[in-house]
Design a protein around this motif. Structure first.
Motif, PDB file in Angstrom:
ATOM      1  N   THR A 415      26.373  14.623  30.904  1.00  0.00           N
ATOM      2  CA  THR A 415      27.688  15.266  30.800  1.00  0.00           C
ATOM      3  C   THR A 415      27.998  16.119  32.023  1.00  0.00           C
ATOM      4  O   THR A 415      28.940  16.928  31.986  1.00  0.00           O
ATOM      5  CB  THR A 415      27.729  16.145  29.541  1.00  0.00           C
ATOM      6  OG1 THR A 415      26.663  17.088  29.603  1.00  0.00           O
ATOM      7  CG2 THR A 415      27.583  15.307  28.287  1.00  0.00           C
ATOM      8  N   ASP A 506      26.939  21.695  26.497  1.00  0.00           N
ATOM      9  CA  ASP A 506      27.272  20.376  25.943  1.00  0.00           C
ATOM     10  C   ASP A 506      26.510  20.108  24.655  1.00  0.00           C
ATOM     11  O   ASP A 506      26.531  18.997  24.134  1.00  0.00           O
ATOM     12  CB  ASP A 506      26.977  19.275  26.955  1.00  0.00           C
ATOM     13  CG  ASP A 506      25.482  19.114  27.204  1.00  0.00           C
ATOM     14  OD1 ASP A 506      24.700  20.006  26.797  1.00  0.00           O
ATOM     15  OD2 ASP A 506      25.093  18.103  27.803  1.00  0.00           O
ATOM     16  N   SER A 533      33.847  18.092  25.321  1.00  0.00           N
ATOM     17  CA  SER A 533      34.863  17.858  24.292  1.00  0.00           C
ATOM     18  C   SER A 533      34.249  17.627  22.924  1.00  0.00           C
ATOM     19  O   SER A 533      34.910  17.838  21.913  1.00  0.00           O
ATOM     20  CB  SER A 533      35.715  16.650  24.690  1.00  0.00           C
ATOM     21  OG  SER A 533      34.889  15.537  24.946  1.00  0.00           O
ATOM     22  N   GLN A 534      33.027  17.223  22.864  1.00  0.00           N
ATOM     23  CA  GLN A 534      32.421  16.926  21.574  1.00  0.00           C
ATOM     24  C   GLN A 534      32.136  18.176  20.758  1.00  0.00           C
ATOM     25  O   GLN A 534      31.824  18.074  19.571  1.00  0.00           O
ATOM     26  CB  GLN A 534      31.116  16.155  21.778  1.00  0.00           C
ATOM     27  CG  GLN A 534      30.052  16.931  22.536  1.00  0.00           C
ATOM     28  CD  GLN A 534      28.999  16.009  23.099  1.00  0.00           C
ATOM     29  OE1 GLN A 534      29.258  14.844  23.342  1.00  0.00           O
ATOM     30  NE2 GLN A 534      27.802  16.543  23.310  1.00  0.00           N
ATOM     31  N   ASN A 535      32.224  19.357  21.381  1.00  0.00           N
ATOM     32  CA  ASN A 535      31.925  20.591  20.668  1.00  0.00           C
ATOM     33  C   ASN A 535      33.180  21.379  20.294  1.00  0.00           C
ATOM     34  O   ASN A 535      33.071  22.517  19.838  1.00  0.00           O
ATOM     35  CB  ASN A 535      31.019  21.484  21.527  1.00  0.00           C
ATOM     36  CG  ASN A 535      29.678  20.830  21.786  1.00  0.00           C
ATOM     37  OD1 ASN A 535      28.987  20.432  20.854  1.00  0.00           O
ATOM     38  ND2 ASN A 535      29.306  20.695  23.043  1.00  0.00           N
TER      39      ASN A 535
ATOM     40  N   LEU B 198      34.729  15.014  15.396  1.00  0.00           N
ATOM     41  CA  LEU B 198      33.458  14.937  16.137  1.00  0.00           C
ATOM     42  C   LEU B 198      33.337  13.606  16.870  1.00  0.00           C
ATOM     43  O   LEU B 198      32.880  13.559  18.023  1.00  0.00           O
ATOM     44  CB  LEU B 198      32.275  15.110  15.167  1.00  0.00           C
ATOM     45  CG  LEU B 198      31.990  16.530  14.677  1.00  0.00           C
ATOM     46  CD1 LEU B 198      30.854  16.506  13.662  1.00  0.00           C
ATOM     47  CD2 LEU B 198      31.632  17.430  15.848  1.00  0.00           C
ATOM     48  N   GLY B 201      35.400  13.657  19.870  1.00  0.00           N
ATOM     49  CA  GLY B 201      34.760  14.473  20.907  1.00  0.00           C
ATOM     50  C   GLY B 201      33.635  13.730  21.607  1.00  0.00           C
ATOM     51  O   GLY B 201      33.527  13.747  22.836  1.00  0.00           O
ATOM     52  N   PHE B 202      32.784  13.071  20.811  1.00  0.00           N
ATOM     53  CA  PHE B 202      31.679  12.320  21.428  1.00  0.00           C
ATOM     54  C   PHE B 202      32.218  11.171  22.287  1.00  0.00           C
ATOM     55  O   PHE B 202      31.735  10.935  23.394  1.00  0.00           O
ATOM     56  CB  PHE B 202      30.754  11.763  20.339  1.00  0.00           C
ATOM     57  CG  PHE B 202      29.782  12.766  19.821  1.00  0.00           C
ATOM     58  CD1 PHE B 202      28.702  13.176  20.608  1.00  0.00           C
ATOM     59  CD2 PHE B 202      29.911  13.311  18.563  1.00  0.00           C
ATOM     60  CE1 PHE B 202      27.803  14.112  20.136  1.00  0.00           C
ATOM     61  CE2 PHE B 202      29.013  14.238  18.084  1.00  0.00           C
ATOM     62  CZ  PHE B 202      27.962  14.647  18.869  1.00  0.00           C
ATOM     63  N   TYR B 203      33.198  10.479  21.742  1.00  0.00           N
ATOM     64  CA  TYR B 203      33.727   9.358  22.515  1.00  0.00           C
ATOM     65  C   TYR B 203      34.405   9.847  23.784  1.00  0.00           C
ATOM     66  O   TYR B 203      34.278   9.238  24.855  1.00  0.00           O
ATOM     67  CB  TYR B 203      34.719   8.564  21.661  1.00  0.00           C
ATOM     68  CG  TYR B 203      35.362   7.431  22.409  1.00  0.00           C
ATOM     69  CD1 TYR B 203      34.642   6.283  22.724  1.00  0.00           C
ATOM     70  CD2 TYR B 203      36.686   7.523  22.831  1.00  0.00           C
ATOM     71  CE1 TYR B 203      35.231   5.258  23.432  1.00  0.00           C
ATOM     72  CE2 TYR B 203      37.278   6.498  23.531  1.00  0.00           C
ATOM     73  CZ  TYR B 203      36.551   5.366  23.837  1.00  0.00           C
ATOM     74  OH  TYR B 203      37.124   4.346  24.543  1.00  0.00           O
ATOM     75  N   SER B 204      35.097  10.966  23.673  1.00  0.00           N
ATOM     76  CA  SER B 204      35.771  11.517  24.844  1.00  0.00           C
ATOM     77  C   SER B 204      34.755  11.915  25.911  1.00  0.00           C
ATOM     78  O   SER B 204      34.959  11.658  27.103  1.00  0.00           O
ATOM     79  CB  SER B 204      36.603  12.729  24.429  1.00  0.00           C
ATOM     80  OG  SER B 204      37.228  13.291  25.550  1.00  0.00           O
ATOM     81  N   ALA B 205      33.659  12.542  25.469  1.00  0.00           N
ATOM     82  CA  ALA B 205      32.630  12.921  26.437  1.00  0.00           C
ATOM     83  C   ALA B 205      32.000  11.695  27.075  1.00  0.00           C
ATOM     84  O   ALA B 205      31.793  11.651  28.302  1.00  0.00           O
ATOM     85  CB  ALA B 205      31.562  13.761  25.734  1.00  0.00           C
TER      86      ALA B 205
END
Lengths: 610, 227
Positions: A415, A506, A533-535, B198, B201-205
């Motif tokens: 990340t 991250d 973004s996942q958090n 979630l 978010g994971f896919y975006s990351a």
């Protein structure tokens, strides 16, 4: 020892009566000079008197008088001998010359007074008796050896229980018939050599057996060389044709044949069953001996199995046995697994799913590459500032020159692109404002990722401290009041001394570590977060609870934050990001439609069945 | 570009392609790239721990005999030795002492941190949503804030219902009341929204990382062609 004339059993030399039958033994001592161990004292009495009579007859030239017949093993009439013995000396005492009297006197006193002829006769009789006894002992020893050999083989076979295979009409076991079916030609070609080698085995074994006096233990030792000589041979055949050669089969035919039995046959219960009557028939020479001994053991005909002469047949035999062993092992495994749950069935993975994945992945890659290469980048859209990002911007704008900000770098290389894109403009803005930046990491990877971040932010490189221990280390840093704890880096001050602690995260776990371990010991508004973004979903409750000064999650919020700080960034291609989101939305919709169609088809298929 | 950049760039491209080969399924090249990543990361982490932790915190204090640091350094040394005894099968139990100490300490700190850092502040935040000071704005009821507060409270309760009665349904196949079923269903909707967020978010990351890697490949190839 002396032998009782009545029962034939041994007694002490001083015994006057037989301890076995009570017979009076004093008569045995009537004649001095006779050897009681020589056996048959009655015969010696007779022989002495006859010899004396013969001497007297020769002296008197009475050749016409017949001599008494001396028979071996038969006792003459005692009455006649006693009569002759009692009459002759008394009537002839006056006419006996002096030399004859001396002989008579000596015959009565000395042991060998019976003379050389009598001694020779006695020796011959003893020799014959010994030869007879030795042969009996030999046969008895051989018979015991055979019994022991059979017992040993039965013990060996007892450890390998196997199902008895049915035999054919000729008495051939099932396994041997299978071997013959597999290699019929080889079996026929090996037939002559079987006889030859079998004959050699018999002769060799006969030579071993003719050595005679060896005890049974020695006979067992002979097994090994005999087996070595006869190992390539077929076993002795059990049919009468092969047994009909008496010349080739010596006396101890059964024993000799047993010596050439191959160990492989022992593994077969059929072979063992065939061996059991292999005691053999009673040969004419053995019959009287065994009958005399009272041993009526049936020595049946030699029942020997044919042995494979080639290694191929041996291997086929062994293969059959191995197959039986494998079957037994499988059965034992099944028994062991009984009662246990069935193993999870392996679902056959459809190969087509791999192609679907490849097609979708390749499609996504192609779309992104095409957008990045061919689609020009548009001007970023002005988004409305999210409340947490605005709060973070306000906290950053509140920093003045000389304030110290602790930058905690806790992200992985995967990340790093996103995090550097968000963090670099913020750090550059703070550096330009004269804010002191101190770097800290709790991940080993942060040590080398910090250099990339400083390059991306275009700020001077500086040392980054490593805080070990994860959650425990964070707590130790938060509780470090006098800055003397050995558990935290020396460059790290009390966390309250920092104006702002900016977390570059991250990972949800790392965020919670700082919020839960350090947050309760810090004043409100000390923690600001730039996260991937996942958090984003995780941070909002903490911000609503007042535990965070503000946060920005993802590149979009990071770009808004940078614009608010007047630190524009090149950023990632927004078109490609939008294209990637569209592809994912399309894939999700397509998947939902396909799934709904599949469920509908399944329902329609079930309804007619119901 | 200097030769070293070219070599490193080619290696990077090769590793990227090997990782992308996972689209064809688990294969040799993907595993090789994965092993390289794990091996390099582990080796680097071990080197950092030796240089940053073991030497400055264990070895150097033991070199100052007679000092407080020396005596304090004996404690981690003893724990390390006990831990090393786990390598011998017959003395595995000796290694449970430092592990028990470590696990117990971490659990105690975790429970204390969760209670003080998450549960209490979050519960207070929900309760404070109903504070009269927050629900009034210029002496007028803030209906938007009130609805939001109730919505948050209902979301929390429904999710708790869902988890609690899902576990109880596992233990016994008792039929639940309709009200409980409805509230649990609403909690399930809240959970679905959270998991959807979630996932985004994971896919975006991941998408950002993938775009960054493609951009790097493009720039490297352009630079390589430009000489």
């Amino acid at each position: 020892m002396i032998l009782c004339p009545h029962c034939g059993k041994e007694n002490l030399p001083v015994a006057t009566r037989c301890v076995h039958c009570g017979e009076d033994l004093e008569d045995l001592f009537r004649i001095e000079g006779t050897d009681p161990d020589a056996g048959l004292p009655e015969e010696q009495d007779i022989s002495v008197s006859d010899l004396l009579q013969a001497f007297r007859q020769e002296d008197d030239s009475q050749a016409e008088k017949p001599r008494p017949v001396i028979s071996i093993g038969k006792t003459p009439e005692p009455a006649a001998s006693e009569e002759t013995q009692s009459v002759t000396p008394e009537g002839e005492d006056e006419q006996t010359p002096e030399w004859l009297a001396r002989i008579r006197k000596r015959a009565l006193q000395e042991e060998d007074a019976a003379g050389e002829l009598s001694r020779k006769i006695n020796a011959m009789e003893a020799s014959r008796a010994e030869e007879h006894q030795g042969r009996v002992d030999e046969e008895f020893a051989n018979w015991i050896a055979r019994i022991r050999e059979n017992a040993r083989r039965e013990n060996l076979l007892a450890a390998k229980p196997a199902e008895p295979s049915p035999e054919s009409e000729e008495g051939v076991p099932e396994w041997l018939r299978k071997v013959r079916e597999l290699q019929p030609q080889d079996a026929e070609q090996n037939q002559p050599s079987e006889e030859t080698i079998a004959g050699f085995s018999i002769e060799a074994s006969a030579q071993e057996a003719e050595q005679g006096d060896e005890p049974a233990q020695e006979a067992e030792q002979v097994d090994e060389p005999a087996l070595e000589q006869s190992e390539p041979a077929e076993a002795l055949a059990a049919n009468p044709q092969e047994e009909s050669e008496p010349g080739a089969v010596p006396e101890l035919e059964s024993e000799s044949a047993e010596l050439v039995l191959h160990p492989d046959e022992e593994a077969s219960p059929d072979a063992r069953a065939d061996e059991e009557p292999s005691e053999g028939p009673k040969t004419p020479e053995l019959e009287p001996v065994l009958e005399e001994l009272g041993l009526t053991a049936e020595v049946g005909a030699l029942d020997l199995e044919e042995k494979p002469s080639s290694s191929e047949e041996l291997s086929a035999d062994l293969l059959l046995l191995r197959k039986q062993k494998e079957n037994a092992q499988m059965l034992m495994t099944l028994i062991g697994e009984e009662g246990k749950g069935l193993p999870p069935a392996k679902t056959a993975r459809e190969a087509s799913k791999g192609w679907y994945r490849f097609i979708l992945g390749a499609f996504l890659l192609l779309v992104l590459a095409a957008v990045i290469v061919f689609v020009p980048e548009a001007r970023p859209i002005k988004f409305e500032n999210p409340t947490p990002a605005v709060a973070l911007k306000d906290a950053l704008n509140a920093l003045e020159s000389g304030d110290t900000v602790l930058v905690v770098q806790e992200y992985q290389a995967a990340t790093s692109a996103e995090m550097e894109q968000m963090s670099a403009p913020v750090l550059r803005a703070l550096e330009e404002r004269g804010v002191k930046l101190q770097f800290l990491t709790t991940h080993p990877n942060g040590l080398w990722l910090s250099a990339n971040l400083m390059d991306a932010a275009d700020i001077p490189a500086r040392e980054i401290s490593y805080l070990a221990g994860g959650r425990l280390g964070v707590l130790a840093a938060a509780l470090q009041l006098d800055e003397s704890s050995a558990a935290v880096p020396g460059a790290l001050e009390n966390l309250e001394n920092y104006t702002l602690i900016l977390l570059l995260e991250d990972s949800q776990a790392d965020i919670q570590n700082w919020i839960e371990q350090a947050g309760p010991w810090l004043k409100a508004g000390k923690l600001g977060i730039l996260a991937s973004s996942q958090n984003a979903a995780l941070l909002l409750p903490y911000y609503d609870a007042g535990q965070l000064a503000g946060y920005a999650a993802g590149t979009m919020e990071g770009r808004v934050l940078a614009d608010a700080l007047d630190a524009p960034t090149a950023g990632a291609p927004s078109r490609a990001y939008q294209a990637g989101l569209l592809v994912m939305i399309a894939v999700l919709l397509l998947g939902m439609i396909i799934k709904a169609e599949a469920d509908s088809n399944a329902r329609h298929q079930k309804e007619p069945e119901a | 570009m200097n030769p070293m950049d070219i070599v490193l760039g080619v290696i990077g491209i090769a590793l990227s392609v090997m990782i992308f080969s996972y689209l064809l399924g688990d294969n040799f090249f993907f595993r090789v790239a994965l092993y390289i990543l794990v091996g390099v990361s582990s080796g680097y982490a071990a080197a950092v721990l030796v240089l940053k932790v073991i030497i400055p915190r264990l070895i150097e204090p033991l070199r100052e005999s007679g000092t407080d640091a020396f005596w304090l350094g004996l404690v981690p040394l003893a724990l390390c030795l006990l831990l090393a005894l786990m390598l011998v099968p017959r003395t595995v139990k000796a290694g449970t002492l430092p592990l028990a100490f470590l696990a117990g300490t971490a659990a105690a700190i975790g429970v204390a941190g969760i209670s003080r850092g998450t549960l209490a502040p979050q519960l207070l935040a929900i309760v404070n949503r109903f504070s009269p000071d927050l629900l009034r704005e210029n002496a007028v009821a803030d209906w938007g804030g009130i609805v939001e507060a109730f919505f948050i409270l209902f979301g929390v309760i429904s999710v708790l219902f869902y988890f609690h009665h899902r576990l109880s349904r596992r233990s016994a196949d008792a039929q639940r009341p309709l009200l409980v079923e409805g509230i649990s269903g609403v909690g399930q909707v809240f959970l679905g929204i959270s998991f959807g967020m979630l996932f985004v978010g994971f896919y975006s990351a991941a998408l950002t990382a993938l775009i960054a890697r493609i951009v790097w490949l493009k720039e490297f190839i352009v630079a390589l062609l430009a000489g």
